[in-house]
Design a protein around this motif. Structure first.
Motif, short mmCIF file in Angstrom:
data_model
loop_
_atom_site.label_atom_id
_atom_site.label_comp_id
_atom_site.label_asym_id
_atom_site.label_seq_id
_atom_site.Cartn_x
_atom_site.Cartn_y
_atom_site.Cartn_z
N UNK A 29 0.99 -1.68 -0.02
CA UNK A 29 -0.54 -0.26 -0.17
C UNK A 29 0.83 1.20 0.21
N UNK A 30 2.06 1.05 0.21
CA UNK A 30 2.61 2.04 0.93
C UNK A 30 2.97 3.16 -0.85
N UNK A 31 3.11 2.86 -1.55
CA UNK A 31 3.59 3.35 -3.02
C UNK A 31 1.98 3.73 -3.90
N UNK A 32 1.21 2.55 -3.14
CA UNK A 32 -0.15 3.48 -4.31
C UNK A 32 -0.75 4.28 -3.19
N UNK A 33 -0.17 4.60 -2.11
CA UNK A 33 -0.77 5.48 -1.18
C UNK A 33 -0.27 6.70 -1.78
N UNK A 34 1.34 6.84 -2.00
CA UNK A 34 1.68 7.86 -2.76
C UNK A 34 1.33 8.88 -3.75
N UNK A 35 1.07 7.34 -4.94
CA UNK A 35 -0.11 7.63 -5.54
C UNK A 35 -1.25 8.42 -5.27
N UNK A 36 -2.32 7.69 -4.76
CA UNK A 36 -3.01 8.38 -4.43
C UNK A 36 -3.62 9.40 -3.62
N UNK A 37 -2.34 9.88 -2.64
CA UNK A 37 -2.16 11.05 -2.08
C UNK A 37 -2.09 11.97 -2.47
N UNK A 38 -1.31 11.21 -3.96
CA UNK A 38 -0.61 12.52 -4.59
C UNK A 38 0.77 13.30 -3.45
N UNK A 39 1.61 12.68 -2.71
CA UNK A 39 2.55 13.05 -1.30
C UNK A 39 3.84 13.18 -2.26
N UNK A 40 4.16 13.04 -2.98
CA UNK A 40 5.73 13.26 -3.69
C UNK A 40 5.60 14.24 -4.92
N UNK A 41 6.38 14.81 -5.32
CA UNK A 41 6.62 15.61 -7.06
C UNK A 41 5.48 14.52 -7.73
#
Length: 360
Positions: A29-41
């Motif tokens: 779920x970690x990379x998914x949440x990065x994408x879904x919540x747009x937490x990286x540039x």
């Protein structure tokens, strides 16, 4: 699925779907949440939209639509469906195709998650407990795309005996080349060296796209607590890095299957049980063209020494494109034993051209 409520529903459906699944580990779920919540540039630069099909108000299938920066390709990432929802999933695909056509996309890719470094592939075989940083999904999803063009990938696995043979027999002629560990105190700067090498080496891999400054630092900074200096090795010619290998313990070995775990819970389990991890994971190897051979052998040999001294029994890779014949041959050489080909898990990526709607 709009707004924070839609994103929560998207994640809740996955949690219900994979509850008690022996192959699913929450680290996916970690990379998914990065994408879904747009937490990286990178994620912020993407178009990201969860979509689903509801039956009597309940979600029965879903996926994440992604458009990466500067691309005219619509990605279908993290496709999920209940076991009796195949017809609803096909209905969702038909609607996505219509949407892609109306928006002028040239093609659709299923199984890519934003960027190759975030994960790739729909798992087709090898549904036992997943390794850290690899894609896992329910069986049969590949059949939902059987009319699409298919591209295959393989993850390789083997016992450490072959690596032991390499260390004992292989004395790579490195010439002026040396190997150094990553300096974790300069993690941000080191990740820029890593990023440059990825773009210049793995950048030739199918579907890989060049990255912006900070890409791998943002993606990997949460791993810093778990990383040791030897987990990223650089091959150097003088003061110039010419290759790398990235490997780590398979943290999933000590984590529960089929249920969420908090970051604190993960850290505590690692501190208490890290010596019970029996599998090392080789994430990636990248070497500049003129150093392929010498630097590759040197990096593998040095990594093997660490893996053997730490007492691991098995080694597994992430995905390798079957079309990448040199990498395929290397992994078969490293992991093939007892007459098998070393293949542990098979993945597929599916593509489909989009025909724009004709003007009436």
């Amino acid at each position: 699925m709009l707004g924070p409520k839609g994103k929560k529903e998207f994640l809740d459906f996955r949690t219900r779907l994979y509850r008690n699944d022996p192959g699913y580990v929450y680290t996916q779920e970690y990379p998914l949440k990065m994408l879904l919540r747009q937490t990286t540039a990178f994620a912020k630069a993407c178009f990201v939209q969860p979509v689903c099909v509801r039956l009597d108000g309940q979600i029965v299938c879903e996926c994440l639509l992604i458009r990466a920066p500067y691309e005219n390709i619509l990605q279908i990432a993290y496709p999920e469906a209940e076991s009796n929802a195949n017809i609803h999933f096909i209905y969702m695909l038909e609607n996505i195709e219509d949407y892609a056509s109306s928006q002028g996309y040239v093609s659709i890719i299923a199984g890519l998650c934003g960027h190759l470094s975030y994960g790739v592939g729909i798992l087709c075989s090898g549904f036992y407990k997943n390794t850290f940083d690899s894609i896992y999904n329910k069986p049969g999803y590949d059949r939902l795309f059987n009319s699409w063009e298919s591209h295959s990938l393989t993850a390789y696995r083997g016992e450490v005996n072959k690596l032991k043979e390499l260390v004992n027999k292989n004395k790579p002629s490195s010439g002026s080349l040396t190997v150094r560990n990553i300096n974790l105190k300069r993690f941000s700067e080191e990740m820029e060296i890593f990023r440059r090498l990825c773009d210049e080496t793995i950048g030739k891999t199918e579907l890989y796209k060049p990255t912006e400054k900070g890409h791998f630092y943002e993606l990997m900074k949460d791993m810093l607590f778990f990383l040791r200096p030897e987990n990223i090795l650089f091959a150097c010619d003088g003061d110039h890095e010419v290759g790398f290998i990235f490997w780590y313990p398979d943290y999933n070995r000590i984590l529960p299957s089929g249920k969420p775990i908090s970051d604190i819970g993960l850290a505590i389990r690692y501190l208490i049980k890290h010596n019970k991890i029996d599998t090392a994971k080789i994430n990636s190897i990248g070497v500049l063209d003129r150093y392929i051979g010498r630097a590759t052998s040197l990096l593998i040999n040095e990594t093997a020494k660490y893996i053997l001294s730490d007492g691991y029994r098995y080694v597994e890779t992430t995905f390798v494109w079957d079309s990448n014949l040199p990498s395929r041959a290397l992994n078969r050489y490293l992991f093939c034993s007892n007459g098998d080909n070393g293949a542990a898990r098979l993945y597929r990526v599916f593509t489909k051209s989009v025909h724009k709607e004709q003007a009436q």
